[in-house]
Design a protein around this motif. Structure first.
Motif, PDB file in Angstrom:
ATOM      1  N   VAL A   1       0.836  -1.201   0.000  1.00 35.77           N
ATOM      2  CA  VAL A   1       0.000   0.000   0.000  1.00 35.77           C
ATOM      3  C   VAL A   1       0.865   1.243   0.000  1.00 35.77           C
ATOM      4  O   VAL A   1       1.722   1.419   0.862  1.00 35.77           O
ATOM      5  CB  VAL A   1      -0.905   0.032   1.252  1.00 35.77           C
TER       6      VAL A   1
ATOM      7  N   HIS B   1       0.479   5.163   0.416  1.00 31.74           N
ATOM      8  CA  HIS B   1      -0.542   6.034   1.002  1.00 31.74           C
ATOM      9  C   HIS B   1      -0.060   7.485   0.947  1.00 31.74           C
ATOM     10  O   HIS B   1       1.056   7.786   1.354  1.00 31.74           O
ATOM     11  CB  HIS B   1      -0.766   5.572   2.436  1.00 31.74           C
TER      12      HIS B   1
ATOM     13  N   ARG C   1      -1.248  11.500   1.751  1.00 29.26           N
ATOM     14  CA  ARG C   1      -2.269  12.358   2.354  1.00 29.26           C
ATOM     15  C   ARG C   1      -1.831  13.813   2.252  1.00 29.26           C
ATOM     16  O   ARG C   1      -0.744  14.184   2.674  1.00 29.26           O
ATOM     17  CB  ARG C   1      -2.445  11.959   3.815  1.00 29.26           C
TER      18      ARG C   1
ATOM     19  N   ARG D   1      -7.017  11.667   1.184  1.00 30.48           N
ATOM     20  CA  ARG D   1      -6.204  10.493   1.463  1.00 30.48           C
ATOM     21  C   ARG D   1      -6.330   9.554   0.262  1.00 30.48           C
ATOM     22  O   ARG D   1      -7.431   9.154  -0.095  1.00 30.48           O
ATOM     23  CB  ARG D   1      -6.771   9.814   2.716  1.00 30.48           C
TER      24      ARG D   1
ATOM     25  N   GLU E   1      -4.944   5.964  -1.548  1.00 35.57           N
ATOM     26  CA  GLU E   1      -4.176   4.739  -1.355  1.00 35.57           C
ATOM     27  C   GLU E   1      -4.096   3.973  -2.662  1.00 35.57           C
ATOM     28  O   GLU E   1      -5.102   3.758  -3.326  1.00 35.57           O
ATOM     29  CB  GLU E   1      -4.845   3.847  -0.297  1.00 35.57           C
TER      30      GLU E   1
ATOM     31  N   CYS F   1      -3.162   0.344  -3.878  1.00 36.62           N
ATOM     32  CA  CYS F   1      -2.938  -0.995  -3.319  1.00 36.62           C
ATOM     33  C   CYS F   1      -2.628  -1.973  -4.444  1.00 36.62           C
ATOM     34  O   CYS F   1      -3.369  -2.056  -5.421  1.00 36.62           O
ATOM     35  CB  CYS F   1      -4.188  -1.489  -2.602  1.00 36.62           C
TER      36      CYS F   1
END
Lengths: 459, 224
Positions: free
Chosen positions: A388, A390, A392, A451, A453, A455
């Motif tokens: 993942v 991530h 933000r 946010r 992500e 994956c």
């Protein structure tokens, strides 16, 4: 992908046809075996009847002007010994029955002296087989025609015939079954090369456009060659498209570069507030065109590369780090700071160019939408069997827009008119994610910002 | 800093040179690889800006020659090609960084600074009396005290301190510090200048003066 309507299986058709042939042959075999064994039994029987008739004919003699016959019961007994059938005889001399059954019908034609004829007739409601011969016997200075008929019921014969038929049926069925099994095996073996080729083509990765390497049976060669030619054409077409994309990028950017330079120069040369604002809009428009062209081409490139991905093991953490480094100078201009938490050794199997493109789009977004002097959190980690990434930001957020909408092409948020963007960024990232069997999620962050992500399945 | 710009488009070259000069750098200009080879051989430059598409050849050959001659001058490539694969290959060929055309001058400045910092040729410290401006550490030292500055605050101070007594209008400051695309209000510029003033308040040698109706300038106070 549209599934071709199957027109039946070659294997099955072949097997059905072979089995049908085997069935026909087995039936013919049965008929032949039955016929020939009936035939053999019948001639044997006929032979016995003939022998008995001859034995009787030999006993024909003249006695004081009359024909007499001394029936050799031993010969007849021999007939009876074979089965439980009844035996009948009739001796006809000069048109009159000398002895025996009157009702026993004679033959339709008088037999020649040298030959015995056989025929089947009815006697007392039973079917009998008759052997008939004729002799000329000397009597009182002349020869008299005499006929000897020996008959036997056919029950024994029929019993032989039906047991022969049974045996023939067994042979027929047995040979049919064996033929069926052998055919099935043969069909399977014959079609094995087809299955091998099909499974080897299926096992190829999405990017594998190399020619077939397996040796092919003669009949499959045309198909194999056609497939190779097709793949070569596809490969060439994709390469041409990629080259075209790169060339187009260059041609679009060069005049834009000139335009932008002039605008910036003019901007620095004037103090007039309105003029500056107009020129700033001009530069923003140029950047928007440029970014649009970029992303259009990126989008097309990613689409084509999905067909020819070159997969390798990649450290997503290191790749993320590289992309962050790339954007740091630009972020620093506005005192936007990256806070990175990269786990070592988070690996995926993927196409480097595609993944880098996706990361760039995400980080570019984060930087673009971050107000001055804010932080962007970036992390790359392993979560169960997924990797993942991530990101933000603390920007203005999604303003209620759903991920579904934002990942559509050319859809932008409702609150971003002042920021240069084409609306393709997230669509590109989603395409890359799905090409790698992964997914993205875009949600509002807790107090402000967004946010995101990315994956992907771990290597 | 001494830069070498290798670019055949005269207009772009002019703008880049103008912009870099405003930042206080000296820029030499070559408009072809042939010219560039003549200049670069001296290795007297702190940074080379190279357009990858030149009329007399691919800039990659120049890069290769530089690397094989073990010349250490960092190179930033200017390229119109935007594909990730093209950019990756540039870095493999020996470029330290790249910037795509159309060139955003603010980004160009930022990348130049970053590359120079990485190569240890970071911004020279600027000394004015008791004030030492250290761009590498993003800090200002007054005597023994060190005050950290944000990037933009640093830029404001740098611009003003490089040419003391020269007046910069808000508009000029805006372009040099924030870049063209940011619509930063006059208010915000005032705020930044205010922060910088606060940072250098302890200095007895320099201060920032507001020239009413015109702009700002850094002035040297007579010592004592």
């Amino acid at each position: 992908m549209r599934k071709l309507a199957a027109t039946g299986s070659i294997g099955r058709r072949l097997l059905i046809e072979l089995v049908a042939i085997a069935a026909v042959l087995s039936v013919l075999l049965y008929v032949a075996v039955k016929a020939s064994s009936s035939q053999a039994a019948e001639s044997t029987h006929d032979g016995l009847l003939a022998a008995s008739a001859e034995a009787i004919a030999e006993r024909l003699a003249a006695d004081e002007g009359n024909l007499v016959v001394d029936i050799p019961y031993g010969a007849l007994a021999m007939l009876g010994a074979v089965s439980d059938d009844s035996v009948f005889y009739r001796v006809i001399a000069d048109g009159e029955t000398l002895t025996g059954y009157h009702e026993l019908l004679g033959p339709t034609q008088r037999p020649n002296p040298a030959e015995t004829i056989f025929y089947t007739t009815e006697l007392d409601g039973q079917s009998v087989r008759v052997a008939a011969l004729s002799r000329r016997v000397a009597l009182a200075g002349r020869t008299v025609p005499a006929e000897v008929l020996v008959a036997q019921t056919r029950y024994g014969q029929q019993a032989i015939v039906s047991s022969a038929a049974e045996r023939a049926a067994l042979i027929g069925v047995g040979s049919f079954a064996l033929a069926g099994v052998l055919c099935a095996i043969a069909v399977r073996r014959a079609l094995a090369p087809l299955r091998r080729v099909a499974s080897s083509v299926e096992r190829r990765g999405p990017a594998d456009l190399r020619p077939l390497r397996e040796p092919l049976p003669h009949e499959l060669e045309p198909l194999g060659n056609a497939l190779d030619r097709f793949m070569a054409r596809l490969d060439a077409a994709l390469e041409r498209t990629e080259t075209l994309i790169a060339e187009t990028a260059h041609h679009v950017r060069t005049p834009l570069a000139v335009l932008r330079t002039r605008a910036e120069t003019a901007l620095r040369r004037t103090e007039d507030v309105e003029m500056r604002s107009t020129l700033r809009d001009l530069v923003r428009a140029v950047d928007a065109s440029s970014r649009s062209a970029d992303q259009l081409l990126e989008h097309a490139m990613v689409g084509h590369r999905s067909e020819r991905m070159s997969l390798e093991r990649l450290d997503m953490g290191r790749l993320t780090d590289e992309v962050v480094e790339r954007y740091r100078p630009v972020a620093e201009l506005r005192d936007v700071v990256f806070d990175c938490e990269i786990e070592p050794g988070v690996e995926v199997t993927g196409d480097r160019v595609q993944l880098e493109t996706a990361l760039r789009n995400l980080i570019d977004n984060a930087v673009k939408y971050s107000p001055a002097e804010t932080h962007i959190d970036v992390s790359a980690s392993r979560r169960h069997d997924e990797v993942v990434v991530h990101i933000r930001d603390r920007g203005r957020g999604l303003d209620g827009a759903e991920q579904q909408t934002l990942t559509e092409r050319y859809k932008r948020g409702s609150n971003v008119e002042d920021v240069v963007g084409s609306g393709l960024g997230l669509a590109i990232v989603e395409q890359v994610a799905s090409a790698h069997d992964g997914h993205i999620s875009v949600v509002p962050a807790d107090d402000c910002g967004t946010r995101v992500e990315l994956c992907l399945p771990a290597a | 800093m001494r830069f070498l710009l290798i670019e055949d488009n005269a207009e772009l070259a002019g703008s880049v040179i103008e912009r870099l000069s405003l930042d206080g750098h000296a820029v030499d200009h070559a408009s072809s690889l042939a010219e560039a080879d003549v200049c670069a051989v001296r290795d007297a430059y702190d940074l080379i800006l190279l357009d990858i598409h030149l009329p007399d050849g691919d800039g990659r050959h120049f890069l290769a020659r530089q690397r094989s001659a073990a010349l250490q001058t960092p190179v930033i490539v200017l390229t119109a090609r935007s594909a990730v694969s093209d950019r990756v290959s540039l870095l493999d060929a020996g470029a330290d960084d790249y910037i795509t055309k159309p060139v955003d001058f603010a980004e160009l400045g930022a990348r130049c600074r970053a590359v120079l910092r990485r190569h240890g040729r970071g911004g020279d410290t600027l000394t004015l009396g008791d004030l030492v401006l250290d761009p590498d550490r993003a800090a200002v030292r007054i005597g023994s005290e060190s005050i950290a500055l944000r990037n933009r605050e640093l830029r404001v101070l740098q611009v003003l301190a490089r040419t003391p007594d020269r007046v910069f209008s808000k508009a000029q400051l805006h372009d040099l510090v924030f870049g063209v695309l940011e619509a930063v209000s006059d208010n915000a510029i005032e705020v930044y200048v205010g922060r910088v003033r606060k940072a250098i308040a302890a200095s007895r040698y320099v201060r920032i003066e507001t020239v009413r109706g015109v702009g700002y300038r850094l002035v040297r106070l007579d010592a004592g």
